[in-house]
Design a protein around this motif. Structure first.
Motif, mmCIF file in Angstrom:
data_model
loop_
_atom_site.group_PDB
_atom_site.id
_atom_site.type_symbol
_atom_site.label_atom_id
_atom_site.label_comp_id
_atom_site.label_asym_id
_atom_site.label_seq_id
_atom_site.Cartn_x
_atom_site.Cartn_y
_atom_site.Cartn_z
ATOM 1 N N GLN A 77 -19.815 -63.444 6.117
ATOM 2 C CA GLN A 77 -18.652 -62.640 6.530
ATOM 3 C C GLN A 77 -19.026 -61.161 6.595
ATOM 4 O O GLN A 77 -18.656 -60.446 7.533
ATOM 5 N N VAL A 78 -19.769 -60.701 5.586
ATOM 6 C CA VAL A 78 -20.197 -59.298 5.556
ATOM 7 C C VAL A 78 -21.043 -58.987 6.789
ATOM 8 O O VAL A 78 -20.851 -57.962 7.457
ATOM 9 N N ILE A 79 -21.966 -59.889 7.093
ATOM 10 C CA ILE A 79 -22.851 -59.686 8.248
ATOM 11 C C ILE A 79 -22.053 -59.693 9.551
ATOM 12 O O ILE A 79 -22.291 -58.880 10.442
ATOM 13 N N ASP A 80 -21.060 -60.590 9.646
ATOM 14 C CA ASP A 80 -20.221 -60.653 10.851
ATOM 15 C C ASP A 80 -19.386 -59.386 11.021
ATOM 16 O O ASP A 80 -19.162 -58.932 12.146
ATOM 17 N N ILE A 81 -18.910 -58.848 9.889
ATOM 18 C CA ILE A 81 -18.138 -57.597 9.946
ATOM 19 C C ILE A 81 -19.030 -56.460 10.428
ATOM 20 O O ILE A 81 -18.614 -55.585 11.180
ATOM 21 N N GLY A 82 -20.289 -56.503 9.998
ATOM 22 C CA GLY A 82 -21.253 -55.492 10.453
ATOM 23 C C GLY A 82 -21.060 -54.142 9.811
ATOM 24 O O GLY A 82 -21.100 -53.110 10.492
ATOM 25 N N GLY A 83 -20.892 -54.128 8.491
ATOM 26 C CA GLY A 83 -20.686 -52.872 7.794
ATOM 27 C C GLY A 83 -21.972 -52.072 7.639
ATOM 28 O O GLY A 83 -23.004 -52.407 8.215
ATOM 29 N N PRO A 84 -21.904 -51.001 6.839
ATOM 30 C CA PRO A 84 -23.091 -50.161 6.635
ATOM 31 C C PRO A 84 -24.173 -50.907 5.850
ATOM 32 O O PRO A 84 -23.893 -51.868 5.137
ATOM 33 N N ASN A 85 -25.410 -50.450 6.012
ATOM 34 C CA ASN A 85 -26.553 -51.052 5.284
ATOM 35 C C ASN A 85 -26.602 -52.567 5.448
ATOM 36 O O ASN A 85 -26.742 -53.317 4.477
ATOM 37 N N LEU A 86 -26.487 -52.998 6.695
ATOM 38 C CA LEU A 86 -26.454 -54.428 6.974
ATOM 39 C C LEU A 86 -27.712 -55.136 6.482
ATOM 40 O O LEU A 86 -27.682 -56.314 6.110
ATOM 41 N N PHE A 87 -28.837 -54.421 6.455
ATOM 42 C CA PHE A 87 -30.096 -55.040 6.013
ATOM 43 C C PHE A 87 -30.000 -55.528 4.575
ATOM 44 O O PHE A 87 -30.627 -56.529 4.197
ATOM 45 N N LEU A 88 -29.184 -54.846 3.748
ATOM 46 C CA LEU A 88 -29.015 -55.276 2.357
ATOM 47 C C LEU A 88 -28.256 -56.597 2.279
ATOM 48 O O LEU A 88 -28.501 -57.412 1.386
ATOM 49 N N SER A 89 -27.329 -56.799 3.216
ATOM 50 C CA SER A 89 -26.586 -58.068 3.235
ATOM 51 C C SER A 89 -27.497 -59.215 3.630
ATOM 52 O O SER A 89 -27.424 -60.316 3.062
ATOM 53 N N TYR A 90 -28.361 -58.975 4.617
ATOM 54 C CA TYR A 90 -29.344 -60.001 4.969
ATOM 55 C C TYR A 90 -30.261 -60.296 3.780
ATOM 56 O O TYR A 90 -30.599 -61.452 3.497
ATOM 57 N N GLU A 91 -30.676 -59.248 3.091
ATOM 58 C CA GLU A 91 -31.537 -59.427 1.922
ATOM 59 C C GLU A 91 -30.840 -60.270 0.859
ATOM 60 O O GLU A 91 -31.419 -61.205 0.297
ATOM 61 N N SER A 92 -29.558 -59.934 0.585
ATOM 62 C CA SER A 92 -28.813 -60.661 -0.454
ATOM 63 C C SER A 92 -28.646 -62.127 -0.085
ATOM 64 O O SER A 92 -28.789 -63.018 -0.934
ATOM 65 N N ARG A 93 -28.334 -62.387 1.192
ATOM 66 C CA ARG A 93 -28.174 -63.792 1.593
ATOM 67 C C ARG A 93 -29.505 -64.525 1.520
ATOM 68 O O ARG A 93 -29.565 -65.706 1.130
ATOM 69 N N ALA A 94 -30.585 -63.827 1.873
ATOM 70 C CA ALA A 94 -31.908 -64.439 1.790
ATOM 71 C C ALA A 94 -32.248 -64.836 0.364
ATOM 72 O O ALA A 94 -32.847 -65.896 0.123
ATOM 73 N N VAL A 95 -31.875 -63.997 -0.600
ATOM 74 C CA VAL A 95 -32.142 -64.297 -2.012
ATOM 75 C C VAL A 95 -31.418 -65.583 -2.425
ATOM 76 O O VAL A 95 -31.975 -66.412 -3.158
ATOM 77 N N ILE A 96 -30.182 -65.755 -1.929
ATOM 78 C CA ILE A 96 -29.446 -66.991 -2.245
ATOM 79 C C ILE A 96 -30.140 -68.198 -1.618
ATOM 80 O O ILE A 96 -30.316 -69.245 -2.259
ATOM 81 N N TYR A 97 -30.558 -68.062 -0.360
ATOM 82 C CA TYR A 97 -31.288 -69.165 0.286
ATOM 83 C C TYR A 97 -32.549 -69.509 -0.509
ATOM 84 O O TYR A 97 -32.906 -70.681 -0.661
ATOM 85 N N GLN A 98 -33.190 -68.479 -1.019
ATOM 86 C CA GLN A 98 -34.405 -68.714 -1.819
ATOM 87 C C GLN A 98 -34.075 -69.515 -3.078
ATOM 88 O O GLN A 98 -34.821 -70.427 -3.459
ATOM 89 N N GLN A 99 -32.945 -69.173 -3.712
ATOM 90 C CA GLN A 99 -32.566 -69.867 -4.939
ATOM 91 C C GLN A 99 -32.278 -71.346 -4.698
ATOM 92 O O GLN A 99 -32.529 -72.182 -5.574
ATOM 93 N N ILE A 100 -31.754 -71.679 -3.510
ATOM 94 C CA ILE A 100 -31.478 -73.095 -3.232
ATOM 95 C C ILE A 100 -32.652 -73.744 -2.488
ATOM 96 O O ILE A 100 -32.537 -74.857 -1.982
ATOM 97 N N LYS A 101 -33.773 -72.992 -2.429
ATOM 98 C CA LYS A 101 -35.029 -73.483 -1.843
ATOM 99 C C LYS A 101 -34.928 -73.787 -0.346
ATOM 100 O O LYS A 101 -35.655 -74.648 0.177
ATOM 101 N N ASP A 102 -34.031 -73.094 0.325
ATOM 102 C CA ASP A 102 -33.999 -73.153 1.792
ATOM 103 C C ASP A 102 -34.890 -72.003 2.271
ATOM 104 O O ASP A 102 -34.427 -70.947 2.711
ATOM 105 N N TYR A 103 -36.200 -72.242 2.171
ATOM 106 C CA TYR A 103 -37.156 -71.153 2.392
ATOM 107 C C TYR A 103 -37.170 -70.657 3.839
ATOM 108 O O TYR A 103 -37.344 -69.460 4.082
#
Length: 547
Positions: A194-220
């Motif tokens: 949702q954050v990424i779709d909204i497209g707020g400031p520092n969008l790269f941090l939202s991608y980073e945060s979502r990537a960390v979650i994917y990493q935790q569930i091993k969706d590499y």
């Protein structure tokens, strides 16, 4: 820091300045100083000066300019708090002070502050999150979950009824972070999306945060995709390369990991604002990869760079051992001893420095020093099989095979499912001319791990002495298929092939082995490695050809 201090000197009742200075001191790990500032801010909040215009949304006002408050630590101290809501402001200060008290291990005081913050402003989600973190640290899982769920409820209400549309970005981000704390990873991913779709400031941090979650569930794959999007938006943001490198390492994609680690080091050299710990991580991990690839000189250079950056860090302590092992592989034994001695100095109660140095002394045939180090390692770690393995090597070098067998027995006692103890004991029986006991132990080693190449190779040595050269060849070939860095096995196979009428293949293999370790040209070295009499006799004509 100077501006905040000057502001306080000009007006000691300026509570905002105490909060800002306290936050900065917390960032600088001066927790005691931060605590004192928050204490003062709480006192001032109980009797506020009506002349002080305290804004909490980062808007610059004349009072700030006149007091030299040109820089703020936080753009938003209390998101969504009404300007004149004194209880909410005071609640925010209690929350910050609770954080500081927790850092200072004043757990009782921290809980009091979090409770007070919730009492004063029960609709502020961040206080519940902070108290949830406290309960997590105190291993009170149910209480932590209750607080996190309360925070989620508050964030959800804000999302459903946003007073400012732009604040949705913040609320989704905050709720996603709490979802991740309670391991509701799919909900966290949905919120970051949702954050990424909204497209707020520092969008790269939202991608980073979502990537960390994917990493935790091993969706590499998804994690790599998001880290890559973050990098595309902010290619100079060094931390994301480090996170992506970790995922590549978990995927065993070492080449891609190496590329990211090298990028971190390159960016670190060209930036004055680089997070040093990320560069330290890159040198450590790249050094490990070089070591794994047998690029020992590259590993040494990276480990040396790390030590230069942070000579007394925990990583540097580890690196002295790793660099010493790389020096030993390159036969630079004086440098290896120096590194292992440094490791011992930094960690005198850790057996590894003594164990590693013992092995180097064995290579140098300085069995007196080797025994001293191994005995010290045993004294430090009497239940670690590694120390007995090293000492068995000393006993073997001294031809005290009975003592080596006792150390092998100890390895078996400590780690009965570990093949090494049986293999060592079998080798000592072979040295005592007891092939039946040797074979029995080698078979026991293989029963623990059927791909344990040293035991397979050792059975071949016995078979060769018994005259079964074809079986020996078959076993040595099998061992090298499993582990191709067994130099002695390569030379032994070359000898057998030479005896069986395959001179070209034998010479090629012998040259390869001697190129790796020239000591195998010396018959004495073969004897030290417990080669049998027949194999040594048959090796001489082949070595004459190699020379």
């Amino acid at each position: 820091m100077a501006d905040f201090t000057k502001a306080i000197e000009l007006n000691p009742k300026f509570g905002e300045a105490y909060i800002s200075r306290g936050l900065l001191q917390a960032v600088l790990s001066d927790f005691q100083g931060a605590l004192e500032d928050f204490n003062q801010a709480i006192l001032l909040s109980k009797d506020p000066d009506p002349k002080m215009n305290l804004l909490w949304n980062g808007t610059p006002v004349e009072d700030y300019e006149s007091l030299g408050m040109y820089r703020r630590i936080a753009d938003n101290l209390l998101e969504g708090v009404e300007e004149n809501d004194q209880n909410s402001r005071t609640a925010g200060i209690h929350k910050y002070r609770g954080d500081i008290r927790l850092q200072l291990k004043d757990t009782e005081g921290a809980l009091q502050d979090y409770n007070e913050a919730i009492k004063l402003a029960p609709k502020q989600a961040d206080a519940y999150v902070a108290r949830g973190d406290y309960y997590t640290q105190m291993q009170q899982a149910e209480k932590a979950k209750a607080d996190y769920n309360k925070a989620i409820t508050i964030y959800s209400e804000s999302i459903e009824n946003p007073t400012i549309k732009a604040s949705l970005f913040i609320h989704y981000s905050d709720r996603a972070e709490v979802y991740s704390k309670i391991k509701n990873y799919q909900a966290a991913i949905a919120d970051y999306t949702q954050v990424i779709d909204i497209g707020g400031p520092n969008l790269f941090l939202s991608y980073e945060s979502r990537a960390v979650i994917y990493q935790q569930i091993k969706d590499y794959e998804a994690a790599i995709k998001d880290f890559s999007k973050a990098i595309a938006i902010q290619p100079e943001f060094i931390r994301i390369y480090g996170r992506r490198a970790i995922v590549y390492l978990e995927m065993k994609n070492y080449e891609a990991a190496l590329t990211d680690l090298s990028k971190i080091i390159e960016l670190g050299k060209n930036s004055q604002e680089t997070e040093e710990f990320v560069v330290v991580f890159a040198y450590l991990q790249r050094g490990k990869l070089y070591q794994q690839a047998k690029n020992y000189q590259g590993a040494i250079e990276d480990f040396s760079s790390l030590i230069k950056l942070q000579p007394n860090s925990p990583e540097s302590v580890e690196v002295y051992g790793r660099r010493g092992l790389s020096y030993a592989q390159l036969k630079n034994y004086p440098a290896a001893i120096e590194d292992f001695s440094s490791l011992i100095k930094l960690q005198p109660k850790n057996h590894q420095g003594y164990t590693y140095r013992c092995r180097v002394y064995i290579e140098l045939k300085d069995y007196n020093q080797a025994m001293k180090d191994c005995n010290q390692a045993v004294a430090i770690a009497p239940n670690n099989p590694e120390v007995y393995f090293a000492r068995a090597g000393v006993h073997s070098g001294l031809k005290n095979y009975s003592a080596a067998i006792k150390d092998a027995d100890k390895i078996i006692e400590i780690a009965p499912d570990f093949p090494v103890g049986y293999w060592v004991r079998g080798a000592m029986y072979f040295a005592q001319n007891n092939p039946s006991k040797a074979l029995s132990d080698y078979e026991l080693a293989l029963s623990k791990n059927h791909k344990f190449a040293p035991a397979i190779s050792s059975i071949a040595y016995v078979k060769y002495e018994q005259g079964d050269k074809q079986k020996a060849i078959e076993l040595w070939q099998k061992a090298l298929t499993i582990q191709d860095d067994l130099t002695g096995t390569k030379l032994a196979l070359a000898v057998a092939l030479y005896q069986e009428g395959q001179p070209e293949k034998a010479l090629s293999l012998a040259k390869e082995a001697i190129k790796i370790d020239e000591r195998f040209k010396d018959i004495n070295h073969l004897q030290d490695n417990l080669w049998g009499k027949q194999l040594i006799q048959d090796t001489k004509p082949l070595l004459n050809k190699v020379k």
